[in-house]
Write a protein that holds these residues in place. Structure first.
Motif, PDB file in Angstrom:
ATOM      1  N   THR A  32       0.825  -1.206   0.000  1.00 40.88           N
ATOM      2  CA  THR A  32       0.000   0.000   0.000  1.00 40.88           C
ATOM      3  C   THR A  32       0.861   1.259   0.000  1.00 40.88           C
ATOM      4  O   THR A  32       0.608   2.204  -0.754  1.00 40.88           O
ATOM      5  N   ALA A  33       1.885   1.269   0.831  1.00 42.22           N
ATOM      6  CA  ALA A  33       2.720   2.470   0.975  1.00 42.22           C
ATOM      7  C   ALA A  33       3.709   2.648  -0.161  1.00 42.22           C
ATOM      8  O   ALA A  33       4.049   3.781  -0.531  1.00 42.22           O
ATOM      9  N   LEU A  34       4.195   1.525  -0.729  1.00 39.70           N
ATOM     10  CA  LEU A  34       5.250   1.590  -1.745  1.00 39.70           C
ATOM     11  C   LEU A  34       5.044   0.444  -2.744  1.00 39.70           C
ATOM     12  O   LEU A  34       5.793  -0.529  -2.749  1.00 39.70           O
ATOM     13  N   PRO A  35       4.016   0.548  -3.605  1.00 37.51           N
ATOM     14  CA  PRO A  35       3.657  -0.570  -4.486  1.00 37.51           C
ATOM     15  C   PRO A  35       4.788  -1.058  -5.380  1.00 37.51           C
ATOM     16  O   PRO A  35       4.832  -2.236  -5.739  1.00 37.51           O
ATOM     17  N   GLN A  36       5.719  -0.179  -5.726  1.00 40.18           N
ATOM     18  CA  GLN A  36       6.795  -0.540  -6.641  1.00 40.18           C
ATOM     19  C   GLN A  36       8.027  -1.055  -5.913  1.00 40.18           C
ATOM     20  O   GLN A  36       9.117  -1.121  -6.499  1.00 40.18           O
ATOM     21  N   TYR A  37       7.902  -1.493  -4.669  1.00 41.40           N
ATOM     22  CA  TYR A  37       9.082  -1.807  -3.862  1.00 41.40           C
ATOM     23  C   TYR A  37       9.933  -2.928  -4.448  1.00 41.40           C
ATOM     24  O   TYR A  37      11.146  -2.942  -4.273  1.00 41.40           O
ATOM     25  N   ARG A  38       9.338  -3.870  -5.158  1.00 36.32           N
ATOM     26  CA  ARG A  38      10.116  -5.007  -5.679  1.00 36.32           C
ATOM     27  C   ARG A  38      11.125  -4.585  -6.746  1.00 36.32           C
ATOM     28  O   ARG A  38      12.082  -5.301  -7.020  1.00 36.32           O
ATOM     29  N   ALA A  39      10.898  -3.417  -7.353  1.00 33.93           N
ATOM     30  CA  ALA A  39      11.812  -2.943  -8.390  1.00 33.93           C
ATOM     31  C   ALA A  39      13.007  -2.188  -7.810  1.00 33.93           C
ATOM     32  O   ALA A  39      13.925  -1.824  -8.547  1.00 33.93           O
ATOM     33  N   LEU A  40      13.020  -1.967  -6.516  1.00 33.35           N
ATOM     34  CA  LEU A  40      14.091  -1.214  -5.874  1.00 33.35           C
ATOM     35  C   LEU A  40      15.262  -2.130  -5.517  1.00 33.35           C
ATOM     36  O   LEU A  40      15.135  -3.356  -5.482  1.00 33.35           O
ATOM     37  N   ARG A  41      16.397  -1.524  -5.222  1.00 32.87           N
ATOM     38  CA  ARG A  41      17.544  -2.271  -4.684  1.00 32.87           C
ATOM     39  C   ARG A  41      17.254  -2.514  -3.205  1.00 32.87           C
ATOM     40  O   ARG A  41      17.191  -1.575  -2.417  1.00 32.87           O
ATOM     41  N   ILE A  42      17.071  -3.771  -2.843  1.00 35.88           N
ATOM     42  CA  ILE A  42      16.589  -4.110  -1.500  1.00 35.88           C
ATOM     43  C   ILE A  42      17.675  -4.793  -0.692  1.00 35.88           C
ATOM     44  O   ILE A  42      18.385  -5.679  -1.181  1.00 35.88           O
ATOM     45  N   GLY A  43      17.789  -4.410   0.566  1.00 37.56           N
ATOM     46  CA  GLY A  43      18.657  -5.073   1.520  1.00 37.56           C
ATOM     47  C   GLY A  43      17.815  -5.810   2.547  1.00 37.56           C
ATOM     48  O   GLY A  43      16.769  -5.323   2.970  1.00 37.56           O
ATOM     49  N   LEU A  44      18.253  -6.993   2.941  1.00 34.20           N
ATOM     50  CA  LEU A  44      17.517  -7.814   3.902  1.00 34.20           C
ATOM     51  C   LEU A  44      18.450  -8.157   5.059  1.00 34.20           C
ATOM     52  O   LEU A  44      19.500  -8.772   4.864  1.00 34.20           O
ATOM     53  N   ILE A  45      18.068  -7.747   6.266  1.00 37.44           N
ATOM     54  CA  ILE A  45      18.896  -7.982   7.450  1.00 37.44           C
ATOM     55  C   ILE A  45      18.010  -8.536   8.561  1.00 37.44           C
ATOM     56  O   ILE A  45      17.018  -7.912   8.950  1.00 37.44           O
ATOM     57  N   LEU A  46      18.386  -9.686   9.080  1.00 32.46           N
ATOM     58  CA  LEU A  46      17.587 -10.320  10.123  1.00 32.46           C
ATOM     59  C   LEU A  46      18.465 -10.618  11.325  1.00 32.46           C
ATOM     60  O   LEU A  46      19.554 -11.184  11.196  1.00 32.46           O
ATOM     61  N   GLY A  47      18.000 -10.240  12.497  1.00 28.23           N
ATOM     62  CA  GLY A  47      18.713 -10.520  13.730  1.00 28.23           C
ATOM     63  C   GLY A  47      18.051 -11.654  14.494  1.00 28.23           C
ATOM     64  O   GLY A  47      16.833 -11.807  14.472  1.00 28.23           O
ATOM     65  N   THR A  48      18.847 -12.466  15.159  1.00 25.62           N
ATOM     66  CA  THR A  48      18.299 -13.551  15.968  1.00 25.62           C
ATOM     67  C   THR A  48      19.295 -13.933  17.050  1.00 25.62           C
ATOM     68  O   THR A  48      20.498 -13.743  16.892  1.00 25.62           O
ATOM     69  N   SER A  49      18.782 -14.462  18.140  1.00 26.87           N
ATOM     70  CA  SER A  49      19.635 -14.955  19.215  1.00 26.87           C
ATOM     71  C   SER A  49      19.687 -16.484  19.179  1.00 26.87           C
ATOM     72  O   SER A  49      20.748 -17.079  19.132  1.00 26.87           O
ATOM     73  N   ALA A  50      18.520 -17.117  19.163  1.00 21.86           N
ATOM     74  CA  ALA A  50      18.446 -18.582  19.200  1.00 21.86           C
ATOM     75  C   ALA A  50      18.359 -19.204  17.818  1.00 21.86           C
ATOM     76  O   ALA A  50      18.491 -20.423  17.683  1.00 21.86           O
ATOM     77  N   GLY A  51      18.115 -18.405  16.779  1.00 22.79           N
ATOM     78  CA  GLY A  51      18.063 -18.940  15.425  1.00 22.79           C
ATOM     79  C   GLY A  51      17.027 -20.029  15.262  1.00 22.79           C
ATOM     80  O   GLY A  51      15.890 -19.896  15.722  1.00 22.79           O
ATOM     81  N   LYS A  52      17.405 -21.125  14.628  1.00 20.94           N
ATOM     82  CA  LYS A  52      16.477 -22.217  14.337  1.00 20.94           C
ATOM     83  C   LYS A  52      16.619 -23.345  15.367  1.00 20.94           C
ATOM     84  O   LYS A  52      16.594 -24.526  15.027  1.00 20.94           O
ATOM     85  N   MET A  53      16.752 -22.959  16.631  1.00 28.52           N
ATOM     86  CA  MET A  53      16.990 -23.959  17.669  1.00 28.52           C
ATOM     87  C   MET A  53      15.845 -24.968  17.763  1.00 28.52           C
ATOM     88  O   MET A  53      16.075 -26.165  17.984  1.00 28.52           O
TER      89      MET A  53
END
Length: 274
Positions: free
Chosen positions: A80-101
């Motif tokens: 809704t806020a940014l319909p064209q977001y998939r066409a942008l240069r995107i960074g993905l950063i995820l933080g976790t402590s226990a991960g996939k424990m």
């Protein structure tokens, strides 16, 4: 740092989905309480099993389910806020402590009973496996990806690193946040530290420990078009490491002070302006 705008968000916790996952009670009203006794953990002879759980499908990967709920909410807001977001240069950063424990616990059990099936499931057990699933659900091919392992501060580090990527011009949009799920190994680890309370009372004069919970939260961030418009912004970021102890901060709080000062300097603010 140029102000970083929060374009969209998605979150889930034991308190609920979306705004309910972190909403505060009105002044003068009792805060909502999501901490409950957990029969499964009690059966495993944990001394203090009350936890804040999310209602998820039994037997399925809890991390993937939490991320799916948070990512679904984020995706709806982002489209809704940014319909064209998939066409942008995107960074993905995820933080976790226990991960996939939780997934790893299942894998360990399968190794004893069904080694062949365990080998098939092993690809979904490493910490970094969460990034692949998240990219697929959001329908993006991230230009930059990073998994941040910084214990309890992992998701905060992820958001700060995302702001740095945007400030440096590496990407146009960053999806950053964190996820952690409850598992027997995680609960056992905190029990061994002796910091789990049978009746947690945050900010109480006689508090004797904490309760564990699980949650996921994702933010979509971009550099603000204008320094000040209506919305939510990240104005500065700072971090430090005092290397004092594996779990306890340096007694004088020096590391905390250094991080706060760095964040204020980054934002160009004085303490009296907060």
């Amino acid at each position: 740092m140029w102000p970083i705008e929060v374009v969209a968000r998605g979150s889930v916790s034991g308190a609920g989905l979306g705004d309910a996952s972190y909403a505060l009670a009105p002044l003068g009203h009792a805060a909502p309480r999501a901490v409950r006794l957990d029969a499964r953990l009690g059966d495993r002879s944990f001394g203090t099993p009350p936890v804040a759980q999310v209602a998820l499908r039994a037997g399925a990967d809890r991390v993937e389910q939490l991320l799916s709920l948070a990512a679904g909410a984020l995706k709806r807001e982002l489209e809704t806020a940014l319909p064209q977001y998939r066409a942008l240069r995107i960074g993905l950063i995820l933080g976790t402590s226990a991960g996939k424990m939780d997934r790893q616990e299942q894998l360990f059990r399968l190794l004893e009973t069904e080694p062949g099936r365990a080998a098939e499931d092993a690809a979904g057990a490493p910490y970094a496996a969460t990034l692949d699933g998240l990219s697929a659900q959001l329908g993006i091919a991230a230009r930059e990806r990073c998994l941040v392992l910084g214990a309890c501060a992992s998701s905060t580090f992820a958001v700060g690193l995302g702001a740095r990527w945007l400030d440096a011009g590496y990407v146009d949009l960053v999806i950053a946040g964190g996820v952690d799920a409850l598992s027997e190994l995680v609960c056992a680890g905190f029990e061994s530290l002796g910091i789990i309370s049978a009746n947690p009372s945050p900010f109480g004069a006689h508090r004797d420990g904490m309760a564990l919970g699980e949650a996921a939260c994702l933010l979509a961030l971009r550099r603000a078009s204008f320094p000040w418009v209506r919305g939510s912004f990240l104005l500065g970021f700072g971090c430090s490491s005092d290397a004092h102890h594996v779990t306890a901060p340096e007694p004088t709080g020096r590391g905390l002070v250094e991080a706060a000062r760095a964040a204020l300097d980054d934002a160009g603010l004085a303490p009296t302006q907060i």
